[in-house]
Structure formats: structure tokens, C-alpha cells
Scaffold this motif. Structure first.
Motif, short mmCIF file in Angstrom:
data_model
loop_
_atom_site.label_atom_id
_atom_site.label_comp_id
_atom_site.label_asym_id
_atom_site.label_seq_id
_atom_site.Cartn_x
_atom_site.Cartn_y
_atom_site.Cartn_z
N PHE A 10 0.75 -1.28 -0.07
CA PHE A 10 -0.05 -0.07 0.21
C PHE A 10 1.11 1.31 0.08
CE2 PHE A 10 -2.51 3.21 2.23
CZ PHE A 10 -3.40 3.36 1.66
N ALA A 11 1.88 1.15 0.65
CA ALA A 11 2.85 2.34 0.90
C ALA A 11 3.53 2.42 -0.14
CB ALA A 11 3.52 2.24 2.44
N ARG A 12 4.21 1.73 -0.87
CA ARG A 12 4.98 1.88 -2.16
C ARG A 12 4.57 1.15 -3.31
NH1 ARG A 12 9.93 -1.14 0.64
NH2 ARG A 12 8.29 -2.39 0.37
N MET A 13 3.39 1.21 -3.49
CA MET A 13 2.52 0.72 -4.85
C MET A 13 3.38 1.12 -6.00
SD MET A 13 -1.35 0.10 -5.48
CE MET A 13 -1.57 0.18 -3.85
N PRO A 14 3.88 0.62 -6.91
CA PRO A 14 4.28 1.23 -8.28
C PRO A 14 3.06 1.95 -8.94
CG PRO A 14 4.26 -1.12 -8.44
CD PRO A 14 3.70 -0.90 -7.05
N ALA A 15 3.60 2.89 -9.62
CA ALA A 15 2.68 3.55 -10.70
C ALA A 15 2.18 2.37 -11.54
CB ALA A 15 3.33 4.69 -11.29
N PRO A 16 0.89 2.55 -11.93
CA PRO A 16 0.59 1.47 -13.09
C PRO A 16 1.23 1.83 -14.48
CG PRO A 16 -1.33 3.29 -12.66
CD PRO A 16 0.10 3.61 -11.54
N PRO A 58 -2.60 -4.60 -16.38
CA PRO A 58 -3.14 -5.86 -16.10
C PRO A 58 -2.98 -6.39 -14.79
CG PRO A 58 -2.21 -5.82 -18.23
CD PRO A 58 -1.58 -4.65 -17.54
N GLU A 59 -2.01 -6.50 -14.17
CA GLU A 59 -1.36 -6.98 -12.86
C GLU A 59 -2.34 -6.56 -11.97
OE1 GLU A 59 -0.67 -10.00 -10.78
OE2 GLU A 59 -0.12 -10.06 -12.79
N GLN A 60 -2.25 -5.01 -11.88
CA GLN A 60 -2.88 -4.18 -10.70
C GLN A 60 -4.40 -4.56 -10.89
OE1 GLN A 60 -1.89 -0.24 -10.54
NE2 GLN A 60 0.66 -0.67 -9.81
N PHE A 61 -5.04 -4.53 -12.12
CA PHE A 61 -6.50 -4.52 -12.30
C PHE A 61 -6.92 -6.01 -11.94
CE2 PHE A 61 -10.67 -4.85 -14.26
CZ PHE A 61 -10.96 -3.33 -13.87
N ARG A 62 -6.09 -6.88 -12.24
CA ARG A 62 -6.24 -8.57 -11.73
C ARG A 62 -6.58 -8.45 -10.26
NH1 ARG A 62 -2.26 -10.28 -14.49
NH2 ARG A 62 -3.62 -10.97 -16.28
N ARG A 145 -9.21 0.95 -4.16
CA ARG A 145 -9.35 2.37 -4.52
C ARG A 145 -8.46 3.23 -5.11
NH1 ARG A 145 -12.72 6.25 -0.76
NH2 ARG A 145 -14.30 6.29 -2.22
N ARG A 146 -7.38 2.97 -4.59
CA ARG A 146 -6.04 3.36 -5.06
C ARG A 146 -5.56 3.25 -6.46
NH1 ARG A 146 -0.50 4.17 -1.37
NH2 ARG A 146 0.75 4.98 -3.19
N ILE A 147 -5.69 1.90 -6.67
CA ILE A 147 -5.41 1.05 -7.81
C ILE A 147 -6.43 2.09 -9.00
CG2 ILE A 147 -5.30 -0.65 -9.52
CD1 ILE A 147 -4.19 -2.23 -6.85
#
Length: 173
Positions: A10-16, A58-62, A145-147
Motif C-alpha cells: 500500500f505504501a510503495r505501490m508502483p505507478a501503473p 493488467p497485474e494491478q487490475f487483476r 480504490r487507490r489502484i
């Protein structure tokens, strides 16, 4: 360890890293992970034909889809275990897609026929560390929500008629 891993993500989520993606294909693949795993819950895809490609990672949306489906499975199985839902009643999760060209959005909804959410919980659902389950980190929907926000979209929770909860995601088309 799981809590620390989730917090770190959550803290270091890469930019999509968005690429043009078929939502139908992505959802079919994500839902395929559940094939043969659920005995008392059925997942029913209702995927619209001819949708324009969505610009998503695709990985984040999955991850978004899996989180929402996992929550729906837990809502149904928890309701059966606690008597809020008859054990013999089949659990149903629907995953739908649609295109709204007038508003320039693609919609994905994940709905269940579980006990639903009290209206007072809806405003807090996406806050970090808030959970209605009494276990877990409370970061799952905050991450979702963040994604979605980082993809230029929105997500909201509402009632599923006649019973249950429906999460609706809107993404730019």
C-alpha cells in the motif's frame, strides 16, 4: 508477515504501467483462478461483447478483481456460517462489464447475494485499516480504490437488488 506485506504494498505501490487491454480476457483469466475451488458459491461472468480496450495495468487490475471477488466469497460463506443466509441457498457472484459511450466510461461490477452492507459502513469501506470482517488488515479495499484512482477511474459500493452488495468500477473508455 501478511499485514506487513500488505502495508508495504500500500505504501510503495508502483505507478501503473497501463497498456490497452481487453477487460473480457483479463476478467476471464482472473475468474479462472477460482475454477473448481468453490463448492457453495458460483461465479457468473456477464461480459459484454465488443468493449473498447481499457488502458490498465493488467497485474494491478487483476489484483482489484481478485480482492473484490474474495471479499464477496467471504461475505457469502461468513453469512452461511453465522446463519444470516440459509446454508442451502446458493451463493452467487456476478462479474459484469458494460460500456457507456455517452459518458466515455467502461464499467465493471462485482455483485454478490450475501447479507449486504449497512449503509453506515459504506462511507468507511475504502479507508485504510477499516474492516467489517474482524480479521485482516483492512487495507484490501483501500488498495483497490487507490489502484482504480491511479487508473483515472472511480469505485463505489451499493446495494445489489434484491440482496447483497455491488461494487461498481468506472474507467475511462
Amino acid at each position: 508477515k501478511s499485514l506487513v506485506d500488505e502495508f508495504s504494498q500500500f505504501a510503495r505501490m508502483p505507478a501503473p504501467r497501463t497498456v490497452p487491454t481487453s477487460l473480457g480476457t483479463l476478467l476471464t483469466e482472473a475468474l479462472g483462478l477460482y475454477h473448481g475451488l468453490l463448492s457453495d458459491v458460483r461465479i457468473e461472468p456477464r461480459l459484454a461483447e465488443g468493449l473498447p480496450l481499457a488502458r490498465v495495468d493488467p497485474e494491478q487490475f487483476r489484483r482489484v478483481v481478485i480482492n473484490l471477488v474474495d471479499n464477496a466469497v467471504e461475505a457469502i460463506t461468513g453469512a452461511k456460517e453465522t446463519g444470516l443466509m440459509p446454508i442451502e441457498e446458493p451463493g452467487l457472484i456476478t462479474v459484469e462489464t458494460s460500456h457507456d459511450p455517452a459518458n466515455g466510461v467502461l464499467r465493471v461490477s462485482v455483485a454478490d447475494n450475501g447479507p449486504g452492507l449497512p449503509a453506515g459502513d459504506r462511507s468507511k469501506l475504502f479507508m485504510p485499516y477499516y474492516s467489517t470482517k474482524g480479521r485482516g488488515s483492512g487495507l484490501g479495499l483501500a488498495i483497490v480504490r487507490r489502484i482504480i484512482a491511479e487508473h483515472g477511474g472511480s469505485i463505489e459500493a451499493g446495494d445489489n437488488t434484491p440482496r447483497g452488495t455491488r461494487f461498481t468500477i468506472e474507467l475511462p473508455a
